[in-house]
Design a protein around this motif. Structure first.
Motif, mmCIF file in Angstrom:
data_model
loop_
_atom_site.group_PDB
_atom_site.id
_atom_site.type_symbol
_atom_site.label_atom_id
_atom_site.label_comp_id
_atom_site.label_asym_id
_atom_site.label_seq_id
_atom_site.Cartn_x
_atom_site.Cartn_y
_atom_site.Cartn_z
ATOM 1 N N PRO A 199 0.790 -1.239 0.000
ATOM 2 C CA PRO A 199 0.000 0.000 0.000
ATOM 3 C C PRO A 199 0.818 1.283 0.000
ATOM 4 N N THR A 200 1.998 1.280 0.607
ATOM 5 C CA THR A 200 2.834 2.479 0.595
ATOM 6 C C THR A 200 3.140 2.913 -0.834
ATOM 7 N N MET A 201 3.335 1.944 -1.717
ATOM 8 C CA MET A 201 3.582 2.278 -3.124
ATOM 9 C C MET A 201 2.360 2.920 -3.752
ATOM 10 N N PHE A 202 1.168 2.444 -3.369
ATOM 11 C CA PHE A 202 -0.061 3.079 -3.862
ATOM 12 C C PHE A 202 -0.104 4.543 -3.445
ATOM 13 N N VAL A 203 0.228 4.803 -2.186
ATOM 14 C CA VAL A 203 0.198 6.177 -1.670
ATOM 15 C C VAL A 203 1.135 7.065 -2.484
ATOM 16 N N CYS A 217 11.530 3.004 28.614
ATOM 17 C CA CYS A 217 10.996 3.516 27.359
ATOM 18 C C CYS A 217 9.876 2.619 26.843
ATOM 19 N N ALA A 218 9.088 3.170 25.963
ATOM 20 C CA ALA A 218 8.030 2.428 25.273
ATOM 21 C C ALA A 218 8.041 2.860 23.808
ATOM 22 N N VAL A 219 8.111 1.871 22.912
ATOM 23 C CA VAL A 219 8.120 2.134 21.476
ATOM 24 C C VAL A 219 6.879 1.484 20.874
ATOM 25 N N PHE A 220 6.208 2.203 19.994
ATOM 26 C CA PHE A 220 4.969 1.682 19.404
ATOM 27 C C PHE A 220 4.698 2.388 18.072
ATOM 28 N N GLY A 221 3.699 1.878 17.367
ATOM 29 C CA GLY A 221 3.354 2.446 16.074
ATOM 30 C C GLY A 221 2.286 3.507 16.189
ATOM 31 N N ILE A 222 2.430 4.546 15.390
ATOM 32 C CA ILE A 222 1.422 5.599 15.314
ATOM 33 C C ILE A 222 1.048 5.789 13.846
ATOM 34 N N PRO A 223 -0.152 6.297 13.557
ATOM 35 C CA PRO A 223 -0.607 6.367 12.164
ATOM 36 C C PRO A 223 0.215 7.327 11.321
ATOM 37 N N ASP A 224 0.390 6.941 10.068
ATOM 38 C CA ASP A 224 1.108 7.779 9.113
ATOM 39 C C ASP A 224 0.445 7.604 7.755
ATOM 40 N N GLU A 225 0.192 8.708 7.081
ATOM 41 C CA GLU A 225 -0.562 8.675 5.826
ATOM 42 C C GLU A 225 0.171 7.897 4.742
ATOM 43 N N GLN A 226 1.489 8.008 4.699
ATOM 44 C CA GLN A 226 2.239 7.365 3.621
ATOM 45 C C GLN A 226 2.611 5.927 3.951
ATOM 46 N N GLY A 246 1.511 4.008 6.583
ATOM 47 C CA GLY A 246 0.571 3.236 7.395
ATOM 48 C C GLY A 246 0.843 3.430 8.869
ATOM 49 N N GLU A 247 2.085 3.180 9.271
ATOM 50 C CA GLU A 247 2.537 3.404 10.640
ATOM 51 C C GLU A 247 3.979 3.870 10.612
ATOM 52 N N VAL A 248 4.355 4.658 11.598
ATOM 53 C CA VAL A 248 5.753 4.963 11.881
ATOM 54 C C VAL A 248 5.973 4.773 13.370
ATOM 55 N N LEU A 249 7.217 4.787 13.778
ATOM 56 C CA LEU A 249 7.553 4.508 15.168
ATOM 57 C C LEU A 249 7.554 5.771 16.027
ATOM 58 N N ALA A 250 7.021 5.612 17.234
ATOM 59 C CA ALA A 250 7.124 6.648 18.263
ATOM 60 C C ALA A 250 7.811 6.041 19.481
ATOM 61 N N ALA A 251 8.646 6.802 20.123
ATOM 62 C CA ALA A 251 9.322 6.365 21.350
ATOM 63 C C ALA A 251 9.039 7.369 22.459
ATOM 64 N N HIS A 252 8.447 6.886 23.551
ATOM 65 C CA HIS A 252 8.281 7.706 24.761
ATOM 66 C C HIS A 252 9.308 7.227 25.771
ATOM 67 N N ILE A 253 10.131 8.162 26.228
ATOM 68 C CA ILE A 253 11.299 7.812 27.030
ATOM 69 C C ILE A 253 11.223 8.457 28.399
ATOM 70 N N GLU A 254 11.361 7.632 29.430
ATOM 71 C CA GLU A 254 11.511 8.125 30.800
ATOM 72 C C GLU A 254 12.987 8.397 31.000
ATOM 73 N N VAL A 255 13.315 9.678 31.201
ATOM 74 C CA VAL A 255 14.702 10.090 31.115
ATOM 75 C C VAL A 255 15.199 10.644 32.434
ATOM 76 N N ASP A 256 16.466 10.458 32.679
ATOM 77 C CA ASP A 256 17.135 11.099 33.803
ATOM 78 C C ASP A 256 17.212 12.598 33.506
ATOM 79 N N PRO A 257 16.601 13.434 34.337
ATOM 80 C CA PRO A 257 16.551 14.868 34.017
ATOM 81 C C PRO A 257 17.913 15.531 33.938
ATOM 82 N N HIS A 258 18.935 14.877 34.497
ATOM 83 C CA HIS A 258 20.280 15.469 34.474
ATOM 84 C C HIS A 258 21.092 15.018 33.257
#
Length: 539
Positions: A281-285, A460-469, A471-483
């Protein structure tokens, strides 16, 4: 699938494929395989494959032993030659994603116990130090490039210097002329929910089942000696791998694209009078994103069959493709383990919008809940399926994982869906966190394991989020050391050093704490759901 290699590379006196003699297309062209500026007729291709087979035997591949031959190759004619050469010996090709980094390639070579690595020479230097001792290396490309690619490491320089140069190496051998073996299927590596790549190893097929499998391929992919095709997707993936080889042994005129470019694809279809093609489908897009005047510039009237799979196709995209090309857009559903089990024509899809199709003849599809109870029509649950002629499989070194994927003789790909009253299958979720981006499977656990090694990352948590071209792309939410002072660029650079570039998260968010269950496990769904709010299909 089990390729009819006995006919494609038969020795003297044995029945040969009709395509051993070049056919002439209506436009006056000889049939064969094109890639870039290079063209090879089928007699030349089969001769080269027979010489490659002899070369593999000379470097230690035992005929009929199912020894493994790894292929770290971009889309290339050599990919087909090496695969057919391995098949002639009864050896097993193991395609490798050429985007992978050295550690990933080294793991696969060790796990598969490959005895030979066929590799494009410009990729060799970066992976040389992870190639296990004793693995014979055959480098595809200009030999003079090798000397300049050695780098500073003595071990790397020695390995590259001692690598066989593919072009001269196989040309020096006489063609393999012993009775060829039935070719095993390639071992395709696909990651599980843990992110550790696992090889899907096929068990031998009975002759009758092999013939039925070939008929299924012809039906789903519209294959035949008079058809002309394009390979627009990477041949290390299961579907284009099977498709390109099945097309070659049928003598189909074929163009291999080194990478997908939308307008270049249209130009090939017009020039070569392409009749059938497999896409994602990406090629269709990307095709639909071309200006209308550009699309109208090309004559696509030769196209008879466009089949797609590998990722969800947004309904509006599919509808637009059918409107543009006519009712020739078809779809199948399956996975590396099961092959194609479900199929859908344009007419069926228009009558049942959003479906991926109905089970093929000989296929069984059932929906189960998490307790193993078979669900009735209309109720969503885990999708399990199997095609009775398809060769059974196991995972390389992991029978437990194979058993865990099965229920009542059926296999799950990890999708959740339902069957309607007419037997059409719909997908509405995925059981695992696997992400499909542009038709490529990406496993968040592997990326999370990489991120956690970066200084300053607590979790951290990595997962897919919607993308028009894609279908999905990766998102990373990271719990980080503030320093730590981490920035998104640091994260991307770290992942890029360890893993293939397509595994680098597109969206990166930092926070002091991630939402957790009472057990301490991250509530990944709480992070992911806002991105998918209002979408018809969540992954």
């Amino acid at each position: 699938v089990s390729i009819p290699i006995k006919r494609a590379l038969a020795p003297a006196g044995a029945p040969a494929l009709p395509t051993r003699a070049p056919r002439i297309l209506a436009m006056g062209q000889v049939t064969g395989v094109r890639c870039g500026a290079r063209f090879v007729s089928y007699p030349e291709l089969f001769d080269a494959a027979a010489r490659v087979a002899r070369g593999f035997a000379e470097v230690g591949i035992e005929p009929g032993s199912a020894d493994r031959i790894a292929l770290l190759l971009r889309n290339d004619i050599a990919f087909i030659e090496a695969t057919l050469g391995a098949a002639a010996l009864g050896a097993v090709p193991v395609p490798i994603n050429w985007h992978w980094k050295a550690e990933e390639v080294g793991y696969l070579l060790r796990d598969s116990e490959a005895k030979v690595l066929v590799v494009h020479d410009d990729l060799l230097a970066d992976v040389a130090e992870t190639i296990p001792a004793g693995v014979a290396v055959v480098a595809v490309g200009a030999a003079e490039k090798l000397a300049g690619a050695a780098g500073s490491s003595d071990s790397r320089r020695d390995l590259i210097t001692n690598a066989h140069s593919y072009q001269q190496w196989h040309a020096d051998f006489i063609p393999w002329d012993e009775a060829p073996e039935r070719a095993p299927m390639s071992v395709i590596y696909t990651s599980g929910t843990t992110g550790t790549p696992k090889g899907v190893v096929r068990r031998p097929q009975a002759e009758q089942d092999a013939q039925r499998t070939q008929l299924m391929l012809e039906h789903v992919f519209h294959l035949g000696p008079e058809q002309r095709t394009v390979i627009p997707a990477p041949m290390y993936h299961t579907a284009p791998n099977v498709y390109s080889l099945a097309a070659a042994v049928r003598g189909m005129d074929m163009v291999i694209m080194s990478g997908f470019d939308a307008e270049a694809f249209l130009a090939i279809v017009e020039r070569q009078r392409t009749t059938t093609v497999q896409m994602v489908p990406t090629m269709f897009v990307r095709l639909l994103a071309l200006p209308e005047e550009v699309r109208a510039r090309y004559d696509l009237s030769s196209l008879e069959w466009v089949v797609h799979a590998a990722a969800p196709c947004p309904p509006e995209v599919k509808s637009a493709m059918i409107e543009w090309l006519g009712p020739i857009v078809t779809e199948y559903y399956g996975c590396t383990e099961t092959g194609a089990c479900v199929f859908c024509t344009s007419e069926q899809w228009l009558a049942h919008p959003g479906t991926v199709g109905r089970p093929l003849e000989g296929a069984n599809v059932a929906i189960f809940d998490t307790d193993g109870r078979k669900l009735p029509q209309g109720e969503s649950g885990d999708v399990y399926m199997w095609l009775d002629a398809w060769p059974d499989f196991t995972y390389q070194g992991d029978e437990h994982k194979r058993a865990a994927a099965e229920r009542d003789g059926l296999i799950t790909c990890g999708d959740v869906g339902y069957l309607d009253a007419d037997g059409f299958l719909y997908l509405n979720d995925r059981r695992s966190d696997m992400v499909i981006s542009g038709g490529v499977n990406v496993y968040p656990a592997e990326i999370e394991a990489c991120l956690i090694t970066l200084d300053g990352v607590r979790d951290c948590a990595v997962f897919g989020i919607p993308d028009e071209q894609f279908g999905e792309v990766l998102a990373a939410h990271i719990e980080v050391d503030p320093h730590a002072g981490l920035e998104a660029a640091d994260v991307r650079q770290h992942v890029g050093r360890k893993l293939a570039r397509y595994k680098i998260p597109r969206v990166i968010e930092f926070s002091a704490a991630l939402p957790r269950e009472d057990s301490g496990k991250i509530f990944k769904r709480h992070l992911r759901d806002p991105y998918w709010a209002g979408m018809e299909r969540r992954i």
